[in-house]
Design an enzyme around this catalytic site. Structure first.
Site: not given
Ligand code: GLN
Length: 537
Positions: A384, A510, A512
């Site tokens: 992310c 994600h 994970e």
């Molecule tokens: N802050 C980034 C976004 O909103 C990444 C979010 C995250 O790592 N879950 O796109």
């Protein structure tokens, strides 16, 4: 006569006793005996969900397929049961009140005074039976967050008391988890805190059926008898829960203590087989007998708090077991890193994961770390925000776009290689408004990710507002950072990779969240394999 059986798990004496792990372990044992089991958690705080909570407050926010932002215990439920959870598995006081107040505004209470009893407790009872009413489950385990005696837990305890009356005690039991502390000065285990906590529960009209006692030392026969006598439970219903080497030992320890047997007896479920724990035991054997130790750096801004990256740490344990490798995760605080000191922090590592996150704190440190591992050909995995930072690093240092940045860090960025998603532009509320939950992704034939997933169409969970700006995609691709996973409907880039690097993958989603004991995530498994290979070089 209801078909579904309900088990409630309450906590006493102190928080952090591991109600989530005990609940998940019991569910695991019941599932291994062939019962369709699910777990839900009721949290007594007023936030509608933990999505707006800082990880320092509440640890990681777990995300389900249907896009619910939930308590991290749901992660444990999925990892132990290998079954996805949903919005219905996590309810907070905030959500209960929100729904009661909406009903009041619609006039559904027909002019009555709306009160905690019966309106809030009825709403809680309804939600407690929601999953059970689908006929999908034989057993629903409900974990009540907080500690008995807390003001905010009272409506939940009252709802449980009423449900036992409504459903009958043979359909609805209460397990109380407490602490039996060891006083080293007296060289003794003390039962008094447990007695008091059981008494508090009794004042609310609930007699615990089973006591699970967290302890650092074995409970002697006389302590067990004393606990049974003074807490008014059967002798066989005093279950020791001794500190374990790994949380994955807890189902076996609970089975040894007879927790699942006593539970089934109390619920009148006598017709069952012994639990089949073959695969679970094989997993434990692998995590306990690693053939190699490797060190993987985890760069983030909340690394001092273990719970902030819970699912990532667990995914490493699952992937380590698959590779018969013990992964030592080395926390690296992103704010400590600069382009000049990366060598000092990162040189001895066999791989680096740059974590998800929000906001600008520590960003430049993440970028410096990515440049270091990219140039030194150390395996890299970006999740992310970690993926977004990899794109910025590549744009700045390979494409020479020195002003490359994310709109999240600089609203007026001259080169916004990471931009705000269109659908996010008009959103002002912070809660539950990100791009959340499962989305499809199509992988590029012949890419590294394609060979890892061994399939072209995948679905993964998301939690973000920003995305790779496709205006820069052609330039990035031409220079070696390829987009190898794309959302088929929107064209949003989900994965970037460098094929000339031993292992360099960034994902917008994600992975994970979907790693479980019985189904380790393929990306984590392959990343650990690559790190282990790097360590052997
Ligand atoms: N802050 C980034 C976004 O909103 C990444 C979010 C995250 O790592 N879950 O796109």
């Amino acid at each position: 006569m209801p078909n579904t059986k309900y088990i409630f798990v309450t906590g006493g004496v102190t928080s952090s006793l591991g109600k989530g792990i005990v609940s998940a372990s019991l569910a695991n044992l019941l599932q291994a005996r062939g019962f369709k089991t699910t777990i839900q958690k009721f949290d007594p705080y007023i936030n509608v969900d933990p999505g707006t909570l800082n990880p320092y407050e509440h640890g990681e926010c777990f995300v389900t397929d249907d896009g619910a932002e939930t308590d991290l215990d749901l992660g444990h439920y999925e990892r132990f049961l290998n079954v996805p959870t949903s919005q219905a598995n996590n309810v907070t006081t905030g959500r209960i009140y929100q729904s009661v107040i909406e009903k009041e505004r619609r006039g559904e209470f027909l002019g009555k005074t709306v009160q905690v009893i019966p309106h809030i407790t009825n709403e809680i009872k309804e939600r407690m039976q929601l999953l059970g009413s689908t006929d999908e489950y034989d057993v629903v385990i409900t974990e009540i967050g907080g500690t008995v005696g807390d003001i905010e837990s009272l409506p939940y305890i009252e709802a449980v008391r009423q449900l036992r009356w409504d459903l009958g005690r043979e359909n609805c039991i209460v397990i109380h988890l407490t602490l039996v502390p060891y006083l080293s000065a007296a060289a003794e285990l003390k039962t008094k805190p447990t007695q008091h906590s059981v008494k508090t529960l009794m004042e609310s009209g609930i007699n615990a059926d089973i006591l699970v006692c967290r302890t650092e030392h074995e409970l002697s026969e006389s302590i067990r008898t004393k606990l049974a006598l003074f807490c008014n439970v059967d002798r066989e219903a005093v279950i020791e829960s001794i500190d374990a080497d790994t949380i994955y030992d807890v189902p076996l320890l609970m089975h040894k203590e007879g927790l699942d047997r006593v539970v089934l007896k109390k619920l009148g479920l006598t017709d069952h087989s012994e639990p089949d724990l073959t695969r679970w035991k094989a997993f434990l054997k692998r995590i306990k007998n690693p053939k190699q130790h490797i060190r993987i750096g985890l760069v983030g801004k909340y690394v001092e708090l273990q719970d902030s990256y819970k699912s990532i740490l667990e995914a490493f344990i699952h992937a380590g077991a698959s590779n018969e490798v013990a992964v030592d995760v080395v926390s690296v605080h992103s704010e400590d890193l600069t382009p000049d000191n990366c060598h000092q922090f990162l040189a001895g590592l066999h791989g680096l994961l740059v974590a998800p996150g929000f906001g600008s704190r520590g960003i430049e440190g993440k970028i410096a770390a990515i440049q270091y591992v990219r140039e030194n050909k150390i395996p890299f995995f970006g999740i992310c925000l970690g993926m977004q930072m990899a794109v910025i690093e590549y744009a700045r240092h390979v494409l020479g776009i020195s002003a490359a940045n994310s709109i999240e860090m600089d609203e007026d960025a001259v080169d916004p290689v990471i931009s705000l998603m269109d659908e996010q532009k008009d959103i002002e509320d912070k809660g539950g408004t990100m791009r959340l939950g499962a989305w499809d992704c199509t992988l590029t034939e012949g890419s590294r990710v394609h060979s890892i997933y061994k399939q072209k169409e995948i679905s993964e969970r998301h939690r973000h507002r920003y995305e790779l700006n496709n205006d820069y995609l052609a330039d990035l691709t031409k220079n070696g950072l390829s987009a190898t996973g794309i959302n088929p409907k929107t064209g949003l880039v989900e994965i970037v990779e460098i094929d000339t690097h031993p292992w360099f993958i960034g994902v917008q989603y994600h992975p994970e969240y979907k790693s479980t004991v019985l189904n380790p995530h393929p990306l984590f498994t392959d990343f650990v394999r690559a790190c282990s290979q790097y360590a052997n070089q």
